[in-house]
Scaffold this motif. Structure first.
Motif, PDB file in Angstrom:
ATOM      1  N   TYR A 104       3.883  -1.462   3.757  1.00 22.45           N
ATOM      2  CA  TYR A 104       3.712  -0.040   3.455  1.00 22.45           C
ATOM      3  C   TYR A 104       4.962   0.469   2.765  1.00 22.45           C
ATOM      4  O   TYR A 104       6.068   0.267   3.249  1.00 22.45           O
ATOM      5  CB  TYR A 104       3.426   0.747   4.741  1.00 22.45           C
ATOM      6  N   HIS A 105       4.786   1.103   1.625  1.00 19.90           N
ATOM      7  CA  HIS A 105       5.910   1.437   0.764  1.00 19.90           C
ATOM      8  C   HIS A 105       5.861   2.888   0.376  1.00 19.90           C
ATOM      9  O   HIS A 105       4.837   3.334  -0.085  1.00 19.90           O
ATOM     10  CB  HIS A 105       5.831   0.557  -0.498  1.00 19.90           C
TER      11      HIS A 105
ATOM     12  N   ASP B 173       3.400 -10.957 -10.501  1.00 24.10           N
ATOM     13  CA  ASP B 173       3.367 -12.298  -9.914  1.00 24.10           C
ATOM     14  C   ASP B 173       3.723 -12.269  -8.430  1.00 24.10           C
ATOM     15  O   ASP B 173       3.294 -13.122  -7.662  1.00 24.10           O
ATOM     16  CB  ASP B 173       4.355 -13.218 -10.653  1.00 24.10           C
ATOM     17  N   GLU B 174       4.539 -11.267  -8.031  1.00 26.15           N
ATOM     18  CA  GLU B 174       5.034 -11.238  -6.653  1.00 26.15           C
ATOM     19  C   GLU B 174       4.165 -10.412  -5.709  1.00 26.15           C
ATOM     20  O   GLU B 174       4.093 -10.704  -4.522  1.00 26.15           O
ATOM     21  CB  GLU B 174       6.456 -10.670  -6.594  1.00 26.15           C
ATOM     22  N   ALA B 175       3.550  -9.358  -6.242  1.00 27.09           N
ATOM     23  CA  ALA B 175       2.867  -8.433  -5.334  1.00 27.09           C
ATOM     24  C   ALA B 175       1.710  -7.726  -6.008  1.00 27.09           C
ATOM     25  O   ALA B 175       1.666  -7.579  -7.233  1.00 27.09           O
ATOM     26  CB  ALA B 175       3.851  -7.396  -4.803  1.00 27.09           C
ATOM     27  N   ARG B 176       0.791  -7.307  -5.178  1.00 23.72           N
ATOM     28  CA  ARG B 176      -0.312  -6.441  -5.603  1.00 23.72           C
ATOM     29  C   ARG B 176      -0.012  -5.070  -4.997  1.00 23.72           C
ATOM     30  O   ARG B 176       0.223  -4.968  -3.788  1.00 23.72           O
ATOM     31  CB  ARG B 176      -1.615  -7.031  -5.076  1.00 23.72           C
ATOM     32  N   ILE B 177      -0.001  -4.047  -5.838  1.00 20.85           N
ATOM     33  CA  ILE B 177       0.378  -2.707  -5.372  1.00 20.85           C
ATOM     34  C   ILE B 177      -0.825  -1.776  -5.437  1.00 20.85           C
ATOM     35  O   ILE B 177      -1.376  -1.536  -6.518  1.00 20.85           O
ATOM     36  CB  ILE B 177       1.527  -2.127  -6.224  1.00 20.85           C
ATOM     37  N   ILE B 178      -1.240  -1.268  -4.273  1.00 23.99           N
ATOM     38  CA  ILE B 178      -2.324  -0.303  -4.206  1.00 23.99           C
ATOM     39  C   ILE B 178      -1.711   1.094  -4.333  1.00 23.99           C
ATOM     40  O   ILE B 178      -0.984   1.544  -3.455  1.00 23.99           O
ATOM     41  CB  ILE B 178      -3.105  -0.409  -2.868  1.00 23.99           C
ATOM     42  N   GLU B 179      -2.028   1.743  -5.445  1.00 29.56           N
ATOM     43  CA  GLU B 179      -1.455   3.071  -5.700  1.00 29.56           C
ATOM     44  C   GLU B 179      -2.413   4.191  -5.313  1.00 29.56           C
ATOM     45  O   GLU B 179      -1.990   5.281  -4.935  1.00 29.56           O
ATOM     46  CB  GLU B 179      -1.087   3.196  -7.176  1.00 29.56           C
ATOM     47  N   THR B 180      -3.721   3.924  -5.456  1.00 30.94           N
ATOM     48  CA  THR B 180      -4.710   4.981  -5.221  1.00 30.94           C
ATOM     49  C   THR B 180      -5.915   4.420  -4.474  1.00 30.94           C
ATOM     50  O   THR B 180      -6.389   3.324  -4.794  1.00 30.94           O
ATOM     51  CB  THR B 180      -5.220   5.552  -6.573  1.00 30.94           C
ATOM     52  N   ALA B 181      -6.378   5.169  -3.516  1.00 30.82           N
ATOM     53  CA  ALA B 181      -7.652   4.869  -2.848  1.00 30.82           C
ATOM     54  C   ALA B 181      -8.606   6.008  -3.167  1.00 30.82           C
ATOM     55  O   ALA B 181      -8.247   7.176  -3.056  1.00 30.82           O
ATOM     56  CB  ALA B 181      -7.445   4.745  -1.338  1.00 30.82           C
TER      57      ALA B 181
ATOM     58  N   ILE C 225       0.854  -1.191   0.000  1.00 33.04           N
ATOM     59  CA  ILE C 225       0.000   0.000   0.000  1.00 33.04           C
ATOM     60  C   ILE C 225       0.883   1.231   0.000  1.00 33.04           C
ATOM     61  O   ILE C 225       1.695   1.427   0.916  1.00 33.04           O
ATOM     62  CB  ILE C 225      -0.942   0.013   1.224  1.00 33.04           C
ATOM     63  N   GLN C 226       0.736   2.041  -1.028  1.00 35.67           N
ATOM     64  CA  GLN C 226       1.564   3.245  -1.124  1.00 35.67           C
ATOM     65  C   GLN C 226       1.037   4.326  -0.171  1.00 35.67           C
ATOM     66  O   GLN C 226      -0.150   4.353   0.162  1.00 35.67           O
ATOM     67  CB  GLN C 226       1.614   3.720  -2.572  1.00 35.67           C
ATOM     68  N   PRO C 227       1.926   5.245   0.272  1.00 38.87           N
ATOM     69  CA  PRO C 227       1.569   6.193   1.342  1.00 38.87           C
ATOM     70  C   PRO C 227       0.333   7.037   1.058  1.00 38.87           C
ATOM     71  O   PRO C 227      -0.485   7.251   1.951  1.00 38.87           O
ATOM     72  CB  PRO C 227       2.826   7.078   1.454  1.00 38.87           C
ATOM     73  N   SER C 228       0.173   7.520  -0.174  1.00 38.32           N
ATOM     74  CA  SER C 228      -0.976   8.401  -0.454  1.00 38.32           C
ATOM     75  C   SER C 228      -2.283   7.626  -0.324  1.00 38.32           C
ATOM     76  O   SER C 228      -3.290   8.160   0.173  1.00 38.32           O
ATOM     77  CB  SER C 228      -0.846   9.024  -1.847  1.00 38.32           C
ATOM     78  N   ALA C 229      -2.287   6.374  -0.748  1.00 32.20           N
ATOM     79  CA  ALA C 229      -3.498   5.551  -0.626  1.00 32.20           C
ATOM     80  C   ALA C 229      -3.799   5.269   0.845  1.00 32.20           C
ATOM     81  O   ALA C 229      -4.960   5.335   1.284  1.00 32.20           O
ATOM     82  CB  ALA C 229      -3.312   4.242  -1.389  1.00 32.20           C
ATOM     83  N   GLU C 230      -2.747   4.973   1.606  1.00 34.58           N
ATOM     84  CA  GLU C 230      -2.925   4.717   3.043  1.00 34.58           C
ATOM     85  C   GLU C 230      -3.510   5.953   3.735  1.00 34.58           C
ATOM     86  O   GLU C 230      -4.457   5.847   4.526  1.00 34.58           O
ATOM     87  CB  GLU C 230      -1.573   4.361   3.662  1.00 34.58           C
TER      88      GLU C 230
END
Lengths: 111, 140
Positions: free
Chosen positions: B139-140, B35-43, B5-10
């Motif tokens: 958290y990234h 294949d390795e990860a799901r990345i949430i960029e925007t909420a 989960i990227q900081p802005s989405a968090e």
């Protein structure tokens, strides 16, 4: 040619296809064509009576087909059809809530 | 699979959960997947359309969902899940959450205690669609 938008959660059953083009004249025919192409999607769209499941809504443009002619709603060449799953939830499950309420009523009744 | 989960989405989710307290809030999660990860960029927050008890329930309208799918297609991003809050309750997926859950989606739950974020967990249906499995959040 009308276009169906397949919802993201069901794309694992459509070989990851996000859209499906059809020359069907009605929603019913379009859904039948979709299921013929991707049979694994059927149990997620249709109930045991081959009716669209209650938690699935179908929109033509921004209109819910329940306010139109249901699955007999006609399609035009430029129609965009969205398959929309219900998205809902909550912090307390119904049985737990009923249990809490029963205990509350019991406490009140005993006082 | 890891859920990054990227900081802005968090931050968007946290602020929304606090703003709507003591009601449940809800919104969409967009990003990308490898294949390795799901990345949430925007909420993206949406209105909780549940009629009745919004303190214990949330519901996203069909129109809002339809627009979310179209937004993802238009912008060539993935709609990866939804988030909602549990005011005064832990971030544990409930039986009600399970009954309403769809395959593939990540269900991020924010526990809000006394208007402060207490915990965040994410849940996803197993392959058989019979139970939730907790996803590891980074958290990234």
């Amino acid at each position: 040619m009308a276009q169906l938008i397949i919802p993201t959660p069901l794309r694992k059953y459509s070989n990851e296809a996000s859209t499906f083009n059809t020359e069907a004249f009605t929603i019913e025919q379009a859904i039948e064509e979709l299921i013929t192409e991707y049979p694994d999607i059927k149990p997620h769209l249709m109930d045991a009576n081959d009716k669209i499941r209650g938690y699935i809504k179908i929109f033509v443009g921004e209109d819910d087909i329940r306010a139109l002619d249901g699955d007999q709603t006609e399609l035009k060449a430029d129609s965009v059809v969205s398959i929309v799953p219900a998205i809902a939830g909550g912090s307390v499950s119904i049985p737990t809530w009923i249990g809490e309420r029963s205990r509350y009523i019991s406490v009140v009744a005993n006082n | 699979m890891k859920l990054i989960i990227q900081p802005s989405a968090e931050e968007t989710m946290k602020q929304h959960a606090i703003k709507d307290f003591p009601d449940e809030c809800c919104g969409f999660l967009y990003g990308k997947e490898s294949d390795e990860a799901r990345i949430i960029e925007t909420a993206v927050p949406v209105e909780n359309k549940k009629e009745g008890d919004k303190k214990r329930r949330f519901e996203i309208s069909g129109i809002d969902y339809m627009r979310a799918e179209q937004h993802a297609l238009k912008n060539k991003i993935d709609l990866l899940g939804v988030y909602h809050s549990h005011p005064q309750h832990p971030a544990i997926a409930s039986e009600h959450d399970l009954k309403q859950a769809m395959p593939f989606f990540s269900y991020v739950i924010l526990s809000v205690m006394d208007k402060k974020i207490d915990d965040i967990k994410s849940w996803k249906l197993n392959e058989e669609n019979t139970e939730f499995i907790e996803e590891t959040i980074i958290y990234h």
